[in-house]
Design a protein around this motif. Structure first.
Motif, mmCIF file in Angstrom:
data_model
loop_
_atom_site.group_PDB
_atom_site.id
_atom_site.type_symbol
_atom_site.label_atom_id
_atom_site.label_comp_id
_atom_site.label_asym_id
_atom_site.label_seq_id
_atom_site.Cartn_x
_atom_site.Cartn_y
_atom_site.Cartn_z
ATOM 1 N N GLY A 1 -6.123 12.906 18.346
ATOM 2 C CA GLY A 1 -7.482 12.889 18.860
ATOM 3 C C GLY A 1 -8.459 12.080 18.021
ATOM 4 O O GLY A 1 -9.228 11.268 18.565
ATOM 5 N N PRO A 2 -8.486 12.253 16.700
ATOM 6 C CA PRO A 2 -9.437 11.496 15.883
ATOM 7 C C PRO A 2 -9.256 9.985 15.982
ATOM 8 O O PRO A 2 -10.244 9.246 16.085
ATOM 9 N N MET A 3 -8.020 9.514 15.967
ATOM 10 C CA MET A 3 -7.779 8.077 16.034
ATOM 11 C C MET A 3 -8.242 7.486 17.365
ATOM 12 O O MET A 3 -8.921 6.455 17.411
ATOM 13 N N THR A 4 -7.909 8.160 18.448
ATOM 14 C CA THR A 4 -8.281 7.664 19.776
ATOM 15 C C THR A 4 -9.792 7.671 19.968
ATOM 16 O O THR A 4 -10.375 6.688 20.444
ATOM 17 N N ALA A 5 -10.454 8.761 19.599
ATOM 18 C CA ALA A 5 -11.899 8.860 19.781
ATOM 19 C C ALA A 5 -12.648 7.839 18.925
ATOM 20 O O ALA A 5 -13.615 7.215 19.386
ATOM 21 N N CYS A 6 -12.211 7.659 17.694
ATOM 22 C CA CYS A 6 -12.886 6.692 16.817
ATOM 23 C C CYS A 6 -12.722 5.261 17.322
ATOM 24 O O CYS A 6 -13.664 4.460 17.232
ATOM 25 N N ARG A 7 -11.557 4.951 17.845
ATOM 26 C CA ARG A 7 -11.374 3.619 18.429
ATOM 27 C C ARG A 7 -12.320 3.402 19.601
ATOM 28 O O ARG A 7 -12.914 2.324 19.754
ATOM 29 N N MET A 8 -12.471 4.424 20.437
ATOM 30 C CA MET A 8 -13.379 4.317 21.578
ATOM 31 C C MET A 8 -14.810 4.085 21.112
ATOM 32 O O MET A 8 -15.501 3.186 21.598
ATOM 33 N N LEU A 9 -15.270 4.908 20.172
ATOM 34 C CA LEU A 9 -16.646 4.784 19.699
ATOM 35 C C LEU A 9 -16.884 3.433 19.043
ATOM 36 O O LEU A 9 -17.938 2.804 19.234
ATOM 37 N N ASP A 10 -15.916 2.955 18.304
ATOM 38 C CA ASP A 10 -16.057 1.683 17.591
ATOM 39 C C ASP A 10 -16.278 0.512 18.546
ATOM 40 O O ASP A 10 -16.933 -0.472 18.181
ATOM 41 N N THR A 11 -15.765 0.606 19.762
ATOM 42 C CA THR A 11 -15.953 -0.487 20.711
ATOM 43 C C THR A 11 -17.400 -0.574 21.210
ATOM 44 O O THR A 11 -17.799 -1.617 21.729
ATOM 45 N N TYR A 12 -18.168 0.490 21.037
ATOM 46 C CA TYR A 12 -19.552 0.502 21.523
ATOM 47 C C TYR A 12 -20.574 0.274 20.414
ATOM 48 O O TYR A 12 -21.628 -0.327 20.652
ATOM 49 N N LEU A 13 -20.307 0.743 19.222
ATOM 50 C CA LEU A 13 -21.261 0.575 18.130
ATOM 51 C C LEU A 13 -21.314 -0.885 17.686
ATOM 52 O O LEU A 13 -20.287 -1.552 17.580
ATOM 53 N N GLU A 14 -22.523 -1.351 17.406
ATOM 54 C CA GLU A 14 -22.705 -2.763 17.075
ATOM 55 C C GLU A 14 -22.328 -3.096 15.644
ATOM 56 O O GLU A 14 -21.986 -4.231 15.341
ATOM 57 N N SER A 15 -22.404 -2.096 14.754
ATOM 58 C CA SER A 15 -22.199 -2.402 13.340
ATOM 59 C C SER A 15 -21.639 -1.202 12.594
ATOM 60 O O SER A 15 -22.003 -0.055 12.888
ATOM 61 N N PRO A 16 -20.791 -1.432 11.588
ATOM 62 C CA PRO A 16 -20.344 -0.344 10.717
ATOM 63 C C PRO A 16 -21.483 0.271 9.905
ATOM 64 O O PRO A 16 -21.291 1.297 9.258
ATOM 65 N N GLU A 17 -22.648 -0.369 9.929
ATOM 66 C CA GLU A 17 -23.818 0.203 9.262
ATOM 67 C C GLU A 17 -24.465 1.309 10.089
ATOM 68 O O GLU A 17 -25.414 1.957 9.646
ATOM 69 N N SER A 18 -23.974 1.522 11.291
ATOM 70 C CA SER A 18 -24.516 2.581 12.149
ATOM 71 C C SER A 18 -24.402 3.931 11.458
ATOM 72 O O SER A 18 -23.423 4.219 10.757
ATOM 73 N N ARG A 19 -25.411 4.757 11.677
ATOM 74 C CA ARG A 19 -25.398 6.101 11.111
ATOM 75 C C ARG A 19 -24.761 7.049 12.123
ATOM 76 O O ARG A 19 -25.188 7.102 13.284
ATOM 77 N N VAL A 20 -23.747 7.796 11.682
ATOM 78 C CA VAL A 20 -22.939 8.597 12.600
ATOM 79 C C VAL A 20 -22.887 10.046 12.113
ATOM 80 O O VAL A 20 -22.732 10.312 10.918
ATOM 81 N N LEU A 21 -23.007 10.983 13.062
ATOM 82 C CA LEU A 21 -22.795 12.402 12.777
ATOM 83 C C LEU A 21 -21.416 12.801 13.280
ATOM 84 O O LEU A 21 -21.093 12.617 14.457
ATOM 85 N N ASP A 22 -20.609 13.369 12.394
ATOM 86 C CA ASP A 22 -19.324 13.950 12.768
ATOM 87 C C ASP A 22 -19.556 15.445 12.958
ATOM 88 O O ASP A 22 -19.586 16.214 12.000
ATOM 89 N N ALA A 23 -19.767 15.842 14.205
ATOM 90 C CA ALA A 23 -20.110 17.226 14.532
ATOM 91 C C ALA A 23 -18.840 18.040 14.752
ATOM 92 O O ALA A 23 -17.989 17.667 15.556
ATOM 93 N N GLY A 24 -18.720 19.154 14.038
ATOM 94 C CA GLY A 24 -17.472 19.896 14.059
ATOM 95 C C GLY A 24 -16.401 19.137 13.315
ATOM 96 O O GLY A 24 -15.269 18.983 13.795
ATOM 97 N N CYS A 25 -16.743 18.686 12.128
ATOM 98 C CA CYS A 25 -15.891 17.733 11.386
ATOM 99 C C CYS A 25 -14.588 18.330 10.895
ATOM 100 O O CYS A 25 -13.650 17.590 10.591
ATOM 101 N N GLY A 26 -14.515 19.661 10.777
ATOM 102 C CA GLY A 26 -13.301 20.267 10.246
ATOM 103 C C GLY A 26 -12.986 19.759 8.853
ATOM 104 O O GLY A 26 -13.845 19.730 7.972
ATOM 105 N N THR A 27 -11.757 19.315 8.655
ATOM 106 C CA THR A 27 -11.315 18.845 7.337
ATOM 107 C C THR A 27 -11.611 17.371 7.096
ATOM 108 O O THR A 27 -11.204 16.821 6.077
ATOM 109 N N GLY A 28 -12.269 16.719 8.055
ATOM 110 C CA GLY A 28 -12.682 15.336 7.825
ATOM 111 C C GLY A 28 -11.738 14.274 8.333
ATOM 112 O O GLY A 28 -11.807 13.123 7.892
ATOM 113 N N LEU A 29 -10.878 14.607 9.281
ATOM 114 C CA LEU A 29 -9.953 13.603 9.810
ATOM 115 C C LEU A 29 -10.687 12.470 10.515
ATOM 116 O O LEU A 29 -10.318 11.298 10.376
#
Length: 211
Positions: free
Chosen positions: A44-72
């Motif tokens: 799940g983490p790999m697939t979701a992050c790939r999806m989000l990365d296609t929309y964000l314009e820059s790695p400088e974007s500020r992101v909230l990991d909600a329900g982060c668990g152990t940080g995967l």
């Protein structure tokens, strides 16, 4: 996965109270990554992050990991170059494991079933929530808070485990928020979630409206 850890996994889906859920994660947190990723094929983490990365314009974007668990999720985002990621979870024990990964800036202990008073409006370019919208965890009421803390025009990316998606009213609330112009659906796909368990999930990306 050992028998005792299998019971802990089941306990996270059988919990009737937040205290019971916290107790299960407290006992499971040190073995969580191994059991989920290696034992169950948690992608799940790999697939979701790939999806989000296609929309964000820059790695400088500020992101909230909600329900982060152990940080995967934070680990995957870090590999994509994102260095302005904050972590939030209800479990202080899971947050402690996430801190050890050294991929987050700030840490917040908060219950996503309640208003997120620790976070201001329009703070993040994106929010991502993986593994939290599922059985006996967080219901669709949390969508409102993810929208609130994400900037207008920003993105909310999340997973909903199949089964829970049908039973817990997530899609109904998603439609209501769309009708109210709170957000706009950009992508929704059914993808593998726990490969070795044969479990799939809905992976969604929304753009936050200007209301």
């Amino acid at each position: 996965m050992s028998g005792s850890n299998l019971e802990l996994w089941k306990a996270t889906y059988d919990a009737e109270t937040q205290d019971q859920l916290n107790d299960a994660y407290k006992l499971w947190c040190t073995d969580y990554d191994r059991d989920c990723v290696q034992g169950m094929g948690y992608v799940g983490p790999m697939t979701a992050c790939r999806m989000l990365d296609t929309y964000l314009e820059s790695p400088e974007s500020r992101v909230l990991d909600a329900g982060c668990g152990t940080g995967l999720v934070g680990q995957v985002l870090s590999k994509h170059g994102y260095g302005r990621v904050d972590a939030m979870d209800i479990s202080k024990d899971m947050l402690q494991v996430a801190k050890e990964k050294d991929v987050y800036n700030k840490f917040f202990q908060a219950d996503m079933s309640e208003p997120l008073e620790v976070l201001n409006d329009d703070t993040y370019d994106a929010s991502i929530c993986v593994g939290t919208f599922t059985y006996k965890h967080v219901g669709p009421e949390a969508f409102n808070e993810l929208i609130r803390v994400t900037k207008p025009g920003g993105y909310v990316c999340f997973t909903i485990r199949d089964g829970a998606y049908q039973e817990y009213g997530y899609r109904k609330r998603m439609h209501e928020l769309e009708a109210d112009n709170q957000w706009e659906l950009l992508e929704m796909a059914k993808q593998d979630y726990l490969i070795k368990e044969g479990v799939t999930a809905k992976f969604c990306v929304y753009r936050v409206g200007n209301c």
